[in-house]
Motif scaffolding. Sequence first.
Motif, PDB file in Angstrom:
ATOM      1  N   ARG A  49       0.906  -1.083   0.162  1.00  0.00           N
ATOM      2  CA  ARG A  49       0.086   0.129  -0.011  1.00  0.00           C
ATOM      3  C   ARG A  49       0.628   1.364  -0.218  1.00  0.00           C
ATOM      4  O   ARG A  49       0.453   2.260  -0.312  1.00  0.00           O
ATOM      5  CB  ARG A  49      -1.117  -0.020   1.084  1.00  0.00           C
TER       6      ARG A  49
ATOM      7  N   TRP B 276       6.327   7.371  -8.049  1.00  0.00           N
ATOM      8  CA  TRP B 276       5.608   6.359  -7.072  1.00  0.00           C
ATOM      9  C   TRP B 276       5.042   6.930  -5.662  1.00  0.00           C
ATOM     10  O   TRP B 276       4.217   6.290  -4.920  1.00  0.00           O
ATOM     11  CB  TRP B 276       6.196   5.035  -7.139  1.00  0.00           C
ATOM     12  N   SER B 277       6.174   7.954  -5.253  1.00  0.00           N
ATOM     13  CA  SER B 277       5.719   8.290  -3.853  1.00  0.00           C
ATOM     14  C   SER B 277       4.590   9.598  -3.980  1.00  0.00           C
ATOM     15  O   SER B 277       4.170   9.682  -2.798  1.00  0.00           O
ATOM     16  CB  SER B 277       7.261   9.027  -3.526  1.00  0.00           C
TER      17      SER B 277
ATOM     18  N   ARG C 101       3.508   1.478  -1.532  1.00  0.00           N
ATOM     19  CA  ARG C 101       3.933   1.589  -3.277  1.00  0.00           C
ATOM     20  C   ARG C 101       5.763   1.616  -2.997  1.00  0.00           C
ATOM     21  O   ARG C 101       6.260   2.179  -3.612  1.00  0.00           O
ATOM     22  CB  ARG C 101       3.644   2.901  -4.034  1.00  0.00           C
TER      23      ARG C 101
ATOM     24  N   PRO D 142       0.837  10.696  -4.264  1.00  0.00           N
ATOM     25  CA  PRO D 142      -0.234   9.949  -4.042  1.00  0.00           C
ATOM     26  C   PRO D 142      -1.040  10.100  -5.483  1.00  0.00           C
ATOM     27  O   PRO D 142      -0.888  10.924  -6.181  1.00  0.00           O
ATOM     28  CB  PRO D 142      -1.349  10.958  -3.083  1.00  0.00           C
ATOM     29  N   ARG D 143      -1.872   9.014  -5.627  1.00  0.00           N
ATOM     30  CA  ARG D 143      -2.666   8.819  -6.940  1.00  0.00           C
ATOM     31  C   ARG D 143      -3.632   9.869  -6.965  1.00  0.00           C
ATOM     32  O   ARG D 143      -4.705   9.829  -6.116  1.00  0.00           O
ATOM     33  CB  ARG D 143      -3.082   7.332  -7.180  1.00  0.00           C
ATOM     34  N   ASP D 144      -3.903  10.651  -7.709  1.00  0.00           N
ATOM     35  CA  ASP D 144      -4.937  11.836  -7.951  1.00  0.00           C
ATOM     36  C   ASP D 144      -5.738  11.625  -9.081  1.00  0.00           C
ATOM     37  O   ASP D 144      -6.245  12.558  -9.782  1.00  0.00           O
ATOM     38  CB  ASP D 144      -4.371  13.171  -8.030  1.00  0.00           C
TER      39      ASP D 144
ATOM     40  N   ARG E 194       1.049   7.351 -14.781  1.00  0.00           N
ATOM     41  CA  ARG E 194       2.394   7.762 -13.963  1.00  0.00           C
ATOM     42  C   ARG E 194       3.480   8.163 -15.053  1.00  0.00           C
ATOM     43  O   ARG E 194       4.290   9.152 -14.870  1.00  0.00           O
ATOM     44  CB  ARG E 194       2.875   6.816 -12.806  1.00  0.00           C
TER      45      ARG E 194
END
Length: 215
Positions: A108, A170-171, A110, A173-175, A163
């Motif tokens: 979780r 990868w650090s 990443r 957050p996924r927006d 990405r």
Amino acid sequence: MTEILLIRHGETDWNTERRLQGHLDIALNAEGVRQAQALGHALRGETLDAIFSSDLGRARQTAQAIAAGRALEVQIEPGLRERCYGAFEGLRHADIEERYPREYAAWRGRELDAVLPAGAQVAETLREFAARAVGAVVGLAVAHQLRRIAVVSHGGVLECICREARGLGWSAPRDFDIRNASINRLHWNGNTLRVLAWGDVAHLQQDALDEVDRG
């Protein structure tokens, strides 16, 4: 120069249960079949030069709905598979957290080189998976040099590609959303990927689905 329509497969029962699929071959559920048909309906006016799919059934079913009525065969590309999650596969998220708390936290979080417990197959690290996913999608554009292609894959692959195209590490957050049967448009200029439009699900709105049902 190639426009890539990158598409996640339609819904499965395991998606709704938050059960990790990975390399396990899970079919679309009834809603997923409906989504795939709506997707094919939405794209029928667009010229596609090729349709590529992961070899897993949920992606192939979705790709076949896009191919319906076209003089195109779905071309299978195993490199478009979802990440292999080893022992996590087949488990719900809550069960993974309970059984493998340290590995779950690393996943979780990443962590690029975190090693997940092996199951029937050895799990891929995030770094290994991202390299495979990006290589597979870019490789299709490079090898075929077509104007517009549809690529049907999985949520993890879509995240890797988005990405990469946005230069989002990868650090971060996924927006962005990764929706089942969504249409995501990218451009490959011979050197880099660029996002043109992301997360189109207009074809999955109720009136669009009703139109498909009436057909």
